[in-house]
Design a protein around this motif. Sequence first.
Motif, PDB file in Angstrom:
ATOM      1  N   GLU A  31       0.643  -1.683   0.041  1.00  0.00           N
ATOM      2  CA  GLU A  31      -0.467   0.108   0.354  1.00  0.00           C
ATOM      3  C   GLU A  31       0.980   1.097  -0.048  1.00  0.00           C
ATOM      4  O   GLU A  31       0.497   2.408  -0.815  1.00  0.00           O
ATOM      5  CB  GLU A  31      -1.191   0.268   1.398  1.00  0.00           C
ATOM      6  CG  GLU A  31      -0.880   1.108   1.479  1.00  0.00           C
ATOM      7  CD  GLU A  31      -3.114   1.504   2.521  1.00  0.00           C
ATOM      8  OE1 GLU A  31      -2.764   0.508   3.218  1.00  0.00           O
ATOM      9  OE2 GLU A  31      -3.208   2.152   2.639  1.00  0.00           O
ATOM     10  N   GLU A  32       2.099   0.992   0.819  1.00  0.00           N
ATOM     11  CA  GLU A  32       2.825   2.180   0.791  1.00  0.00           C
ATOM     12  C   GLU A  32       3.908   3.066  -0.154  1.00  0.00           C
ATOM     13  O   GLU A  32       3.116   3.944  -0.743  1.00  0.00           O
ATOM     14  CB  GLU A  32       3.357   1.991   2.279  1.00  0.00           C
ATOM     15  CG  GLU A  32       3.270   2.182   3.586  1.00  0.00           C
ATOM     16  CD  GLU A  32       4.102   1.712   4.368  1.00  0.00           C
ATOM     17  OE1 GLU A  32       3.270   2.168   6.363  1.00  0.00           O
ATOM     18  OE2 GLU A  32       4.228   1.121   4.651  1.00  0.00           O
ATOM     19  N   ASN A  33       3.766   1.798  -1.339  1.00  0.00           N
ATOM     20  CA  ASN A  33       4.516   1.905  -2.440  1.00  0.00           C
ATOM     21  C   ASN A  33       3.852   2.833  -3.337  1.00  0.00           C
ATOM     22  O   ASN A  33       4.043   3.558  -4.097  1.00  0.00           O
ATOM     23  CB  ASN A  33       5.086   0.315  -2.835  1.00  0.00           C
ATOM     24  CG  ASN A  33       6.492  -0.204  -2.631  1.00  0.00           C
ATOM     25  OD1 ASN A  33       7.745   0.223  -2.720  1.00  0.00           O
ATOM     26  ND2 ASN A  33       6.315  -0.641  -1.557  1.00  0.00           N
ATOM     27  N   LEU A  34       2.953   2.156  -2.814  1.00  0.00           N
ATOM     28  CA  LEU A  34       1.669   2.208  -4.761  1.00  0.00           C
ATOM     29  C   LEU A  34       1.020   3.865  -4.423  1.00  0.00           C
ATOM     30  O   LEU A  34       1.090   5.153  -4.976  1.00  0.00           O
ATOM     31  CB  LEU A  34       0.440   1.568  -4.360  1.00  0.00           C
ATOM     32  CG  LEU A  34       0.485   0.176  -5.237  1.00  0.00           C
ATOM     33  CD1 LEU A  34      -0.403  -0.541  -4.887  1.00  0.00           C
ATOM     34  CD2 LEU A  34       1.066   0.457  -6.326  1.00  0.00           C
ATOM     35  N   ARG A  43      -3.561  -7.768  -3.770  1.00  0.00           N
ATOM     36  CA  ARG A  43      -4.951  -7.080  -2.612  1.00  0.00           C
ATOM     37  C   ARG A  43      -4.332  -8.225  -1.729  1.00  0.00           C
ATOM     38  O   ARG A  43      -4.909  -7.316  -1.003  1.00  0.00           O
ATOM     39  CB  ARG A  43      -6.000  -7.193  -3.453  1.00  0.00           C
ATOM     40  CG  ARG A  43      -6.903  -7.086  -2.425  1.00  0.00           C
ATOM     41  CD  ARG A  43      -8.412  -7.620  -2.929  1.00  0.00           C
ATOM     42  NE  ARG A  43      -8.669  -7.509  -4.213  1.00  0.00           N
ATOM     43  CZ  ARG A  43      -9.937  -6.589  -4.550  1.00  0.00           C
ATOM     44  NH1 ARG A  43      -9.580  -5.422  -3.742  1.00  0.00           N
ATOM     45  NH2 ARG A  43      -9.614  -6.476  -6.067  1.00  0.00           N
ATOM     46  N   THR A  44      -4.314  -9.000  -2.287  1.00  0.00           N
ATOM     47  CA  THR A  44      -3.608 -10.141  -0.512  1.00  0.00           C
ATOM     48  C   THR A  44      -2.674  -9.724   0.394  1.00  0.00           C
ATOM     49  O   THR A  44      -3.119 -10.021   1.306  1.00  0.00           O
ATOM     50  CB  THR A  44      -3.712 -11.465  -0.842  1.00  0.00           C
ATOM     51  OG1 THR A  44      -4.756 -12.234  -1.809  1.00  0.00           O
ATOM     52  CG2 THR A  44      -3.454 -13.145  -0.447  1.00  0.00           C
ATOM     53  N   ALA A  45      -1.487  -9.225  -0.417  1.00  0.00           N
ATOM     54  CA  ALA A  45      -0.165  -8.484   0.100  1.00  0.00           C
ATOM     55  C   ALA A  45      -0.090  -7.712   0.559  1.00  0.00           C
ATOM     56  O   ALA A  45       0.668  -6.518   0.911  1.00  0.00           O
ATOM     57  CB  ALA A  45       1.225  -8.828  -1.070  1.00  0.00           C
ATOM     58  N   TRP A  46      -1.622  -6.681   0.547  1.00  0.00           N
ATOM     59  CA  TRP A  46      -1.864  -4.734   1.401  1.00  0.00           C
ATOM     60  C   TRP A  46      -0.885  -4.319   1.818  1.00  0.00           C
ATOM     61  O   TRP A  46      -0.341  -3.517   1.948  1.00  0.00           O
ATOM     62  CB  TRP A  46      -3.082  -4.882   0.727  1.00  0.00           C
ATOM     63  CG  TRP A  46      -3.160  -3.506   0.528  1.00  0.00           C
ATOM     64  CD1 TRP A  46      -3.856  -2.510   1.755  1.00  0.00           C
ATOM     65  CD2 TRP A  46      -3.149  -2.553  -0.538  1.00  0.00           C
ATOM     66  NE1 TRP A  46      -4.314  -1.712   1.618  1.00  0.00           N
ATOM     67  CE2 TRP A  46      -4.484  -1.088  -0.076  1.00  0.00           C
ATOM     68  CE3 TRP A  46      -2.587  -2.833  -1.642  1.00  0.00           C
ATOM     69  CZ2 TRP A  46      -3.979  -0.223  -0.616  1.00  0.00           C
ATOM     70  CZ3 TRP A  46      -2.773  -1.472  -1.897  1.00  0.00           C
ATOM     71  CH2 TRP A  46      -2.708  -0.138  -1.943  1.00  0.00           C
ATOM     72  N   LYS A  47      -0.805  -5.285   3.058  1.00  0.00           N
ATOM     73  CA  LYS A  47      -0.332  -4.796   3.877  1.00  0.00           C
ATOM     74  C   LYS A  47       1.100  -5.058   4.165  1.00  0.00           C
ATOM     75  O   LYS A  47       1.507  -4.599   5.242  1.00  0.00           O
ATOM     76  CB  LYS A  47      -0.945  -4.833   5.562  1.00  0.00           C
ATOM     77  CG  LYS A  47      -2.661  -4.111   5.009  1.00  0.00           C
ATOM     78  CD  LYS A  47      -1.948  -2.951   5.789  1.00  0.00           C
ATOM     79  CE  LYS A  47      -3.837  -1.768   6.009  1.00  0.00           C
ATOM     80  NZ  LYS A  47      -3.623  -0.499   5.587  1.00  0.00           N
ATOM     81  N   VAL A  60       5.614  -2.812 -11.810  1.00  0.00           N
ATOM     82  CA  VAL A  60       4.438  -2.201 -13.088  1.00  0.00           C
ATOM     83  C   VAL A  60       3.576  -1.556 -12.332  1.00  0.00           C
ATOM     84  O   VAL A  60       2.769  -0.655 -13.121  1.00  0.00           O
ATOM     85  CB  VAL A  60       3.879  -4.114 -13.468  1.00  0.00           C
ATOM     86  CG1 VAL A  60       3.540  -2.819 -14.394  1.00  0.00           C
ATOM     87  CG2 VAL A  60       5.168  -4.785 -14.068  1.00  0.00           C
ATOM     88  N   ALA A  61       2.533  -2.118 -11.162  1.00  0.00           N
ATOM     89  CA  ALA A  61       1.984  -1.716 -10.306  1.00  0.00           C
ATOM     90  C   ALA A  61       1.761  -0.414 -10.430  1.00  0.00           C
ATOM     91  O   ALA A  61       1.460   0.932 -10.429  1.00  0.00           O
ATOM     92  CB  ALA A  61       1.450  -2.155  -9.378  1.00  0.00           C
TER      93      ALA A  61
END
Length: 236
Positions: free
Chosen positions: A96-99, A126-130, A146-147
């Motif tokens: 999340e923080e990376n994005l 999504r699964t690895a969000w945190k 890539v995201a």
Amino acid sequence: MALLALEAVQTDIGQFHILQDVSLAVPEGGVTVLLGRNGAGKTTTLKTIMGLTPAKAGAVTFRGSDIARMAPHQIARLGLGYVPEDRGVFTQLSVEENLRVAARGRDLRRKDRRLDKVFELFPDLRTAWKRRAGNLSGGQQQMLAVARGLINENALLLIDEPSKGLAPVVVEHLAAALRQIAKQATVLLVEQNFALAAAIGDHYSIIDDGRTVRQGEMTDLIKDAELKQKYLGVAS
Ligand SMILES: Nc1ncnc2c1ncn2[C@@H]1O[C@H](COP(=O)(O)OP(=O)(O)O)[C@@H](O)[C@H]1O
Ligand SMILES: [Mg+2]
């Protein structure tokens, strides 16, 4: 008119003349693959486009405007996303923080739609969000890289050797995602794996020793055993 064009570009790194004569036309839409041996100048070409190793001569135009003398952040703001060879994810930060760091701070609601797109392409994120990016697998880190390029409304994504070091099944997933991405944005892909380049590329450009030697349609390159052998070391 090409979306991105390089004409007779020369780039020095320190005292070294790395790019001697690079010309490249990236048409709008689809995937253009930048090919060439190790050390040919592929990464430097992408960095030159982004203004990270600026061209000392020649022209770099995006949508017809000269960007060769612009700063990297200005170039990025025009809608160019860069996914570097080393992936550039922050291993100490969560997915999340990376994005959030990657998202240029405007229009958050649009960003959320971009996020849906990211999850659709890469459900693992999504699964690895945190989770901390450093704890993800190599494939998941590449997906995150890539995201980061997808989270902004980029017209052109420059992606440097995304398949490097990944298992074949992960490469297949990535290839499918890149094809999806290329339906909405233009992709300039550096790829050493010729099978992958052939499978997802629409156009190609070959660099050798800092110079462009050939460009054209991927279907023509696939048939050209001599060209593949000479510059890419691909056995027929
Ligand atoms: N920071 C640097 N200092 C000196 N030489 C460099 C530097 N970066 C790249 N090079 C040289 O420039 C050439 C092209 O490198 P690069 O663009 O990374 O090639 P590729 O991505 O095609 O493998 C290589 O010979 C490499 O050794
Ligand atoms: Mg490289």
